[in-house]
Design an enzyme around this catalytic site. Structure first.
Site, mmCIF file in Angstrom:
data_model
loop_
_atom_site.group_PDB
_atom_site.id
_atom_site.type_symbol
_atom_site.label_atom_id
_atom_site.label_comp_id
_atom_site.label_asym_id
_atom_site.label_seq_id
_atom_site.Cartn_x
_atom_site.Cartn_y
_atom_site.Cartn_z
ATOM 1 N N ALA A 81 0.847 -1.191 0.000
ATOM 2 C CA ALA A 81 0.000 0.000 0.000
ATOM 3 C C ALA A 81 0.876 1.232 0.000
ATOM 4 C CB ALA A 81 -0.898 0.021 1.243
ATOM 5 N N THR A 132 -6.287 -0.938 8.328
ATOM 6 C CA THR A 132 -5.946 0.021 9.376
ATOM 7 C C THR A 132 -7.168 0.434 10.200
ATOM 8 O OG1 THR A 132 -5.184 2.292 9.692
ATOM 9 C CG2 THR A 132 -6.207 1.823 7.607
ATOM 10 N N ASP A 133 -6.911 0.905 11.418
ATOM 11 C CA ASP A 133 -8.006 1.442 12.240
ATOM 12 C C ASP A 133 -8.482 2.806 11.730
ATOM 13 O OD1 ASP A 133 -5.809 2.996 12.993
ATOM 14 O OD2 ASP A 133 -6.036 2.661 15.148
ATOM 15 N N GLU A 134 -7.676 3.434 10.848
ATOM 16 C CA GLU A 134 -8.046 4.774 10.369
ATOM 17 C C GLU A 134 -9.344 4.787 9.583
ATOM 18 O OE1 GLU A 134 -5.330 7.452 8.752
ATOM 19 O OE2 GLU A 134 -3.687 6.871 10.062
ATOM 20 N N TYR A 158 -5.668 8.764 2.410
ATOM 21 C CA TYR A 158 -5.118 7.443 2.726
ATOM 22 C C TYR A 158 -6.205 6.549 3.324
ATOM 23 C CZ TYR A 158 -3.053 3.829 5.696
ATOM 24 O OH TYR A 158 -2.792 2.640 6.328
ATOM 25 N N LYS A 162 -7.957 3.089 1.873
ATOM 26 C CA LYS A 162 -7.939 1.801 2.581
ATOM 27 C C LYS A 162 -9.375 1.324 2.832
ATOM 28 C CE LYS A 162 -4.880 -0.273 4.006
ATOM 29 N NZ LYS A 162 -4.027 -1.328 3.390
ATOM 30 N N LYS A 197 7.518 8.555 9.480
ATOM 31 C CA LYS A 197 6.446 8.388 10.469
ATOM 32 C C LYS A 197 6.938 8.889 11.833
ATOM 33 C CE LYS A 197 4.100 6.188 7.244
ATOM 34 N NZ LYS A 197 4.152 4.779 6.967
#
Ligand code: NAD
Ligand code: DAU
Length: 357
Positions: A81, A132-134, A158, A162, A197
Site C-alpha cells: 500500500a 488500518t483502524d483509520e 489514505y 484503505k 512516520k
C-alpha cells in the site's frame, strides 16, 4: 508456499522475517520497491531459498496471475500500500492507484486463481487483507474504542483508499465466496520503520540535532502496537480466522503524541545523551496536519476472545527495544535518508509555521 505483497516495507518485511523465523513455509514476496520498500530490510534472507523476491506491481495482473500459477500459494497476504497520511494529502493519486485499483487487480487475480483450485485446496485457501483502524475515523475523548461494528468514516485520502479496499475485499467474499480475512490494526512501531512516520522521525531527528516537529497541540491520541505483535496477530488470523470476518488488532496503548515524543526523548537522554541539555529542548510545535484525526483507539477484544491473541509487548518494553534498534542500525537509517527522503522532508515541513532547526 504463501504469497506476500509489500514484503519489503515496514510491516511486510517484519512479517516475512518473523514468518520464516517461526518455521513458516516459503514466501513469494511481490513488492514494487517504492520509496518505502527496502531490500536492506531482508538482507538476512539473502542466502535463504525459502524467500523468493519479485520486484513488481500488484496492479500488474499478468505478472500476478503468472506468479500465482507458478508458485501455487495456499494464501495471499496483502500488505502492499501507500501508507503515509501526509503524503496522501500532498498527492492522493498514488493512493487510489495502489490501494484501490491495485487491490482490485489483486482480488481479480486471486478470484481467477481460486476458481481453478481443487476442492481441498479451496478449503484451505485464504486472502488476508492488512488494513488500518483509520477507516473508522476519529473518536472523541470519551468515546468507546473502535469495534468491528463501528461504521466506516475515513477522513483523509489514505484512510479513504484503505476503506475502499476493505469494501472490495468484503464484496469479493460476499459475492464470489473468496475466503477473505481483514485485519484493522492501530499504529505500529519497531525496527525498519521508515523515518517519515512519527516515532522513527523523532528518533532520527533527535540524534541529528534537528527539530522534533509536533503537529498542532500534540494532544492527538494514537494506539501503539509493537510490529512483532502485529505479525503474531496476523499469523493467528491466517491460521484460525473465520473467512469473511474482520479482526481489530491493537495494543491497548493509547498515548498522546506529546507523551510519545517525551518518552522517546527521555530514553535517548539515557542511552545516547546529547552534548547540551535534553532532547526535549528540540521539540517544536508546527502547523497541524489538515483534517488531523483527533483520537484512535482499538477494542481488540474479538481477536483475544476468538483466537487467543493479545500483545506480548507493553509500550514501555516495545519502545525501549525500538530506540535501541535505531541506535544499533545507524547505517540502515543513513541508507534510507536518500535524495527522495530529503525532498519529502522539504515538501512536508518547509511550509509549516513554527519550524525551527
Ligand atoms: P510501508 O509504506 O512501509 O510499505 C509498503 C510496501 O508496499 C513497500 O515495500 C512498497 O514498496 C510496497 N508497495 C507500494 N505500492 C506497491 C504496489 N503497487 N505493488 C507492490 N508493492 C507496492 O507500509 P507499512 O507501514 O509496512 O504498512 C503495510 C500495510 O499495513 C499497509 O497496507 C498499511 O495500510 C497497513 N497498516 C499499517 C500500519 C502502520 O502503523 N504502519 C497500521 C495498520 C495497518
Ligand atoms: O492508525 C494506523 C495508521 O498509523 C496506519 O494505517 C498508517 O499507515 C500509519 O502511517 C499511521 O498513521 P498516522 O498518521 O497515525 O501515523 P504518523 O506516524 O504519520 O503520525 C502519528 C501521529 O503523529 C499523528 O497524530 C500525526 C503526528 N505527527 C506525525 C509526524 C510525521 C506529528 O505530530 N509530527 C510529525 O512530523
Amino acid at each position: 508456499m504463501i504469497f506476500v505483497t509489500g514484503g519489503a516495507g515496514f510491516i511486510g518485511s517484519n512479517f516475512v522475517l518473523d514468518w520464516l523465523a517461526n518455521g513458516g513455509e516459503p514466501v513469494v514476496n511481490l513488492d514494487k520497491l517504492t520509496y518505502a520498500g527496502n531490500l536492506n530490510n531482508l538482507l538476512s534472507l539473502r542466502q535463504d531459498t525459502r524467500h523468493i523476491f519479485i520486484k513488481g506491481d500488484i496492479g500488474d495482473t499478468t505478472l500476478v496471475t503468472k506468479l500465482l500459477a507458478t508458485h501455487g500459494p495456499r494464501a495471499i497476504l496483502h500488505f502492499a500500500a501507500e501508507s503515509h497520511v501526509d503524503r496522501s494529502i500532498h498527492g492522493p493519486g498514488e493512493f487510489i492507484k495502489t490501494n484501490v485499483n491495485g487491490t482490485f487487480s489483486l482480488l481479480e487475480a486471486a478470484r481467477a486463481y481460486y476458481a481453478e483450485l481443487s476442492e481441498t485446496e479451496r478449503a484451505g485457501f485464504r486472502f488476508l487483507h492488512v488494513s488500518t483502524d483509520e477507516v473508522y475515523g476519529s473518536l472523541g475523548p470519551a468515546d468507546a474504542p473502535f469495534t468491528e461494528q463501528t461504521a466506516y468514516a475515513p477522513n483523509n485520502p489514505y484512510s479513504a483508499s484503505k476503506a475502499a479496499s476493505d469494501h472490495l475485499v468484503r464484496a469479493y467474499h460476499h459475492t464470489y465466496g473468496l475466503p477473505t480475512l481483514t485485519t484493522n490494526c492501530s499504529n505500529n512501531y519497531g525496527p525498519y520503520h521508515f523515518p517519515e512516520k512519527l516515532i522513527p522521525l523523532v528518533i532520527t531527528n533527535a540524534l541529528a540535532g534537528k527539530a522534533l516537529p509536533i503537529y498542532g497541540d500534540g494532544k492527538n491520541v494514537r494506539d501503539w502496537l509493537y510490529v512483532g505483535d502485529h505479525c503474531a496477530a496476523i499469523r493467528r488470523v491466517l491460521q484460525d480466522g473465520r473467512p469473511g470476518e474482520t479482526y481489530n488488532i491493537g495494543g491497548w496503548n493509547e498515548k498522546t503524541n506529546l507523551d510519545v515524543v517525551h518518552t522517546l526523548c527521555d530514553i535517548l537522554d539515557k542511552l545516547a545523551p546529547g552534548k547540551a541539555g535534553s532532547y526535549r529542548d528540540q521539540i517544536t510545535f508546527v502547523t497541524d496536519r489538515p483534517g488531523h484525526d483527533r483520537r484512535y483507539a482499538i477494542d481488540a477484544g474479538k481477536i483475544e476472545r476468538e483466537l487467543g491473541w493479545k500483545p506480548a509487548e507493553t509500550f514501555e518494553t516495545g519502545i525501549q527495544k525500538t530506540v535501541q534498534w535505531y541506535l544499533d542500525h545507524q547505517d540502515w537509517v543513513c541508507d534510507v535518508q536518500s535524495g527522495e527522503y530529503l525532498k519529502w522532508v522539504e515538501k512536508n515541513y518547509a511550509q509549516r509555521e513554527g519550524r525551527g532547526e
